[in-house]
Design an enzyme around this catalytic site. Structure first.
Site, PDB file in Angstrom:
ATOM      1  N   LYS A  89       1.095  -1.262  -0.027  1.00 44.91           N
ATOM      2  CA  LYS A  89      -0.171  -0.160   0.187  1.00 44.91           C
ATOM      3  C   LYS A  89       0.557   1.692   0.290  1.00 44.91           C
ATOM      4  O   LYS A  89       0.463   2.281  -0.785  1.00 44.91           O
ATOM      5  CB  LYS A  89      -1.140   0.162   1.240  1.00 44.91           C
ATOM      6  N   LYS A 148      -4.023  -9.762  -6.191  1.00 45.11           N
ATOM      7  CA  LYS A 148      -5.345 -10.132  -5.337  1.00 45.11           C
ATOM      8  C   LYS A 148      -6.721  -9.051  -6.014  1.00 45.11           C
ATOM      9  O   LYS A 148      -6.449  -8.324  -6.128  1.00 45.11           O
ATOM     10  CB  LYS A 148      -4.989  -9.678  -3.948  1.00 45.11           C
ATOM     11  N   LYS A 153     -10.861  -4.474  -2.834  1.00 41.37           N
ATOM     12  CA  LYS A 153     -11.508  -3.716  -2.320  1.00 41.37           C
ATOM     13  C   LYS A 153     -11.343  -2.796  -2.768  1.00 41.37           C
ATOM     14  O   LYS A 153     -11.789  -1.017  -3.230  1.00 41.37           O
ATOM     15  CB  LYS A 153     -12.832  -3.674  -1.488  1.00 41.37           C
TER      16      LYS A 153
END
Ligand code: AQP
Length: 329
Positions: free
Chosen positions: A110, A193, A196
């Site tokens: 991230k 992956k 969301k």
């Protein structure tokens, strides 16, 4: 046995969240005391619009109920409405180290998408809050998808470190991962992956059924024509087989056997049928719950119940580390 898990309201929930987590929460209801929360404080670790966060929070609560979680059996609550999460976090942050936190895959992934100057401390310290969430309820088992295992392992390290210093204060949790479906991949790029907050080839739980079918029918497949599980050479087909097997509650081998003679198109149609058969009724329940607002009373009651346990644990920890409890003097 106490079981705890949660989902961050960071975006529209995906089929990955459903298969890897949501679908299985209800299975624990008869084997122990279950706590399922909405990890809204965690949702702040990346920039998020307040209205979007509020909307997603309402959605996750409704999805929990639609998935078959029964508030009489399971305590469903909002992380931010139990202030003990943040209070315990303030203490436990002293027992995890910068080196450990910087090695977390989620942080690396991230933060790599952000400018160095825009990486929030909360993103770095995410596992401390997650450890606080878990130990606050003396959870024995934490059901998660594959990507969260590292954080549960770090929680175990923290508990061992803390208990070695102060005695048996915290309960050491174990993670539980599904045999099939612990990591659902993107339909357009099966090397990443399905996620969301970074949607690429996602199926969203709120997609209409025609869109779900279209997305599955146009999912990336691999060369060859055999429906076979082979993550390395056939990542697209393997991902669809995983989706099919987990929705149908069967092993990968059983799913493979069903399609030995099938062509890709026929196989994809069967996957789409299976997903739609499951998600269609689930969406109907979700819509009714979301519109009625019945999840609000569940969250209110859940927060009260959760607070009772959380408060006791916090006191135990405060006492262990030497914070003076002036109410008891
Ligand atoms: N693709 C996936 N396959 C299987 N399980 C998955 N989970 C997430 N994606 C998949 C599991 O869903 C639970 C809730 O996840 P979370 O909201 O805590 O955040 P996450 O793990 O980081 O999931 P996302 O969707 O990728 O969220 P963002 O994009 O916000 O980071 C967890 O048990 C997770 O393993």
């Amino acid at each position: 046995m106490r079981i705890l898990s949660g989902i961050k309201p960071t975006g529209n929930l995906t089929l990955g969240n459903y298969i890897g987590a949501l679908k299985h929460f209800k299975d624990f209801q008869d084997s122990g005391e279950v706590y399922i929360f909405i990890a809204d404080l965690h949702a702040l670790t990346l920039p998020i619009d307040p209205e979007f966060l509020r909307d997603n929070t309402r959605d996750v609560a409704s999805f929990y109920l639609a998935s078959g979680l029964d508030p009489k059996k399971t305590t469903i609550f909002l992380q931010s409405s139990v202030s003990e999460h943040a209070e315990l976090n303030a203490i436990l942050q002293n027992y995890l180290y910068m080196g450990e936190l910087s090695r977390m895959t989620q942080f690396k992934d991230k933060s790599a998408k952000l400018k160095q100057s825009a990486i929030g401390l909360g993103l770095f310290a995410y596992p401390v809050l997650m450890a606080s969430d878990i130990v606050l309820y003396d959870a024995d088992v934490v059901p998660v998808g594959e990507d969260q295992i590292q954080h549960v392992e770090l929680t175990r390290d923290l508990v061992k470190r803390f208990n070695a210093r102060y005695g048996e204060v915290l309960v050491e949790p174990k993670y539980q991962m599904n045999k099939v479906g612990a990591r659902i991949m993107s339909l357009t790029d099966p090397s990443v992956k399905m996620s969301k907050s970074d949607p690429k080839g996602d199926i969203f739980l709120k997609d209409d059924l025609a869109t779900i079918r279209k997305k599955i029918m146009s999912a990336k497949t691999d060369s060859g024509s055999e429906v076979k599980f082979d993550k390395e050479n056939k990542p697209g087909i393997s991902n669809l087989l995983t989706i099919y097997a987990s929705i149908k509650g069967m092993s990968i081998e059983e799913a493979e056997k069903q399609f030995t003679a099938a062509r890709y198109g026929e196989f994809k149609k069967a996957v789409a049928d299976a997903v739609i058969e499951e998600i269609g009724p689930f969406q109907e329940r979700y819509k009714q719950i979301r519109e009625s607002g019945e999840y609000l009373a569940v969250l209110r009651e859940g927060a009260q119940k959760a607070k009772q346990i959380a408060h006791q644990t916090l006191k135990r920890v405060q006492n262990a580390v030497g914070l003076l409890n002036i109410d008891e003097l």
